[in-house]
Design a protein around this motif. Sequence first.
Motif, PDB file in Angstrom:
ATOM      1  N   ALA A   1      -2.663  -3.735   7.468  1.00  0.00           N
ATOM      2  CA  ALA A   1      -2.128  -5.049   7.834  1.00  0.00           C
ATOM      3  C   ALA A   1      -0.903  -4.955   8.738  1.00  0.00           C
ATOM      4  O   ALA A   1      -0.698  -5.816   9.596  1.00  0.00           O
ATOM      5  N   THR A   2      -0.091  -3.912   8.536  1.00  0.00           N
ATOM      6  CA  THR A   2       1.177  -3.820   9.268  1.00  0.00           C
ATOM      7  C   THR A   2       1.156  -2.844  10.429  1.00  0.00           C
ATOM      8  O   THR A   2       1.994  -2.939  11.320  1.00  0.00           O
ATOM      9  N   GLY A   3       0.256  -1.859  10.377  1.00  0.00           N
ATOM     10  CA  GLY A   3       0.248  -0.820  11.397  1.00  0.00           C
ATOM     11  C   GLY A   3       1.307   0.243  11.170  1.00  0.00           C
ATOM     12  O   GLY A   3       1.523   1.101  12.025  1.00  0.00           O
ATOM     13  N   ILE A   4       1.954   0.215  10.023  1.00  0.00           N
ATOM     14  CA  ILE A   4       2.974   1.209   9.686  1.00  0.00           C
ATOM     15  C   ILE A   4       2.262   2.424   9.103  1.00  0.00           C
ATOM     16  O   ILE A   4       1.511   2.314   8.138  1.00  0.00           O
ATOM     17  N   ALA A   5       2.508   3.599   9.698  1.00  0.00           N
ATOM     18  CA  ALA A   5       1.842   4.828   9.258  1.00  0.00           C
ATOM     19  C   ALA A   5       2.279   5.217   7.844  1.00  0.00           C
ATOM     20  O   ALA A   5       3.397   4.935   7.424  1.00  0.00           O
ATOM     21  N   GLN A   6       1.400   5.900   7.150  1.00  0.00           N
ATOM     22  CA  GLN A   6       1.566   6.254   5.740  1.00  0.00           C
ATOM     23  C   GLN A   6       2.925   6.872   5.382  1.00  0.00           C
ATOM     24  O   GLN A   6       3.560   6.392   4.453  1.00  0.00           O
ATOM     25  N   PRO A   7       3.406   7.911   6.065  1.00  0.00           N
ATOM     26  CA  PRO A   7       4.680   8.501   5.624  1.00  0.00           C
ATOM     27  C   PRO A   7       5.841   7.502   5.676  1.00  0.00           C
ATOM     28  O   PRO A   7       6.607   7.390   4.725  1.00  0.00           O
ATOM     29  N   GLY A   8       5.942   6.772   6.765  1.00  0.00           N
ATOM     30  CA  GLY A   8       7.007   5.779   6.888  1.00  0.00           C
ATOM     31  C   GLY A   8       6.838   4.634   5.911  1.00  0.00           C
ATOM     32  O   GLY A   8       7.814   4.122   5.353  1.00  0.00           O
ATOM     33  N   LEU A   9       5.597   4.235   5.700  1.00  0.00           N
ATOM     34  CA  LEU A   9       5.301   3.154   4.768  1.00  0.00           C
ATOM     35  C   LEU A   9       5.722   3.537   3.353  1.00  0.00           C
ATOM     36  O   LEU A   9       6.368   2.749   2.652  1.00  0.00           O
ATOM     37  N   SER A  10       5.399   4.740   2.948  1.00  0.00           N
ATOM     38  CA  SER A  10       5.777   5.199   1.607  1.00  0.00           C
ATOM     39  C   SER A  10       7.291   5.214   1.431  1.00  0.00           C
ATOM     40  O   SER A  10       7.808   4.827   0.380  1.00  0.00           O
ATOM     41  N   GLN A  11       7.997   5.640   2.457  1.00  0.00           N
ATOM     42  CA  GLN A  11       9.463   5.673   2.399  1.00  0.00           C
ATOM     43  C   GLN A  11      10.019   4.255   2.248  1.00  0.00           C
ATOM     44  O   GLN A  11      10.909   4.018   1.427  1.00  0.00           O
ATOM     45  N   GLN A  12       9.494   3.318   3.016  1.00  0.00           N
ATOM     46  CA  GLN A  12       9.983   1.943   2.954  1.00  0.00           C
ATOM     47  C   GLN A  12       9.620   1.284   1.614  1.00  0.00           C
ATOM     48  O   GLN A  12      10.421   0.536   1.047  1.00  0.00           O
ATOM     49  N   LEU A  13       8.442   1.561   1.096  1.00  0.00           N
ATOM     50  CA  LEU A  13       8.054   1.024  -0.212  1.00  0.00           C
ATOM     51  C   LEU A  13       8.953   1.570  -1.317  1.00  0.00           C
ATOM     52  O   LEU A  13       9.286   0.845  -2.263  1.00  0.00           O
ATOM     53  N   ALA A  14       9.372   2.818  -1.200  1.00  0.00           N
ATOM     54  CA  ALA A  14      10.284   3.406  -2.189  1.00  0.00           C
ATOM     55  C   ALA A  14      11.617   2.659  -2.196  1.00  0.00           C
ATOM     56  O   ALA A  14      12.194   2.407  -3.265  1.00  0.00           O
ATOM     57  N   ILE A  15      12.104   2.297  -1.030  1.00  0.00           N
ATOM     58  CA  ILE A  15      13.362   1.548  -0.948  1.00  0.00           C
ATOM     59  C   ILE A  15      13.192   0.170  -1.576  1.00  0.00           C
ATOM     60  O   ILE A  15      14.061  -0.297  -2.321  1.00  0.00           O
ATOM     61  N   LEU A  16      12.073  -0.472  -1.319  1.00  0.00           N
ATOM     62  CA  LEU A  16      11.807  -1.783  -1.916  1.00  0.00           C
ATOM     63  C   LEU A  16      11.667  -1.688  -3.437  1.00  0.00           C
ATOM     64  O   LEU A  16      12.131  -2.571  -4.163  1.00  0.00           O
ATOM     65  N   ARG A  17      11.050  -0.606  -3.915  1.00  0.00           N
ATOM     66  CA  ARG A  17      10.941  -0.392  -5.376  1.00  0.00           C
ATOM     67  C   ARG A  17      12.320  -0.192  -5.978  1.00  0.00           C
ATOM     68  O   ARG A  17      12.637  -0.765  -7.025  1.00  0.00           O
TER      69      ARG A  17
END
Length: 125
Positions: free
Chosen positions: A44-60
């Motif tokens: 949906a966002t076009g954000i690649a997996q490694p960067g996406l995981s990092q950003q999701l960790a910050i949101l968590r």
Amino acid sequence: MAEPIDRDFDGSAEVLRAVAHPVRLQILCAIKDEPHSVSEIEEATGIAQPGLSQQLAILRKASLVITRRDGKKIYYRVDRDQMLGASDLLDALAGTAFDAHRERPSGRPASSGSAATFARILSRN
């Protein structure tokens, strides 16, 4: 003399920092209506997996998302109580009225929650 204002400055700052990033805002917008797996968010966002995981960790860490595991997949959705807390803080800073006891989507009043729950500005007059 005014009495002290009850605030969790550290928790509030952490949430504001987490929200104040364009990629994280994009992620939050993608998962605001329903839970999505990491691969669905990536698509949906076009954000690649490694960067996406990092950003999701910050949101968590900021308690802005709720996770649910289903087998190997983890589904993410916005924690609406936290977002309402953010809204309460911004309303208070803007000087607009809000009801500190309004009911959250979870059914809990605004005054309940964890230490990470966004600070509510309460003046004690």
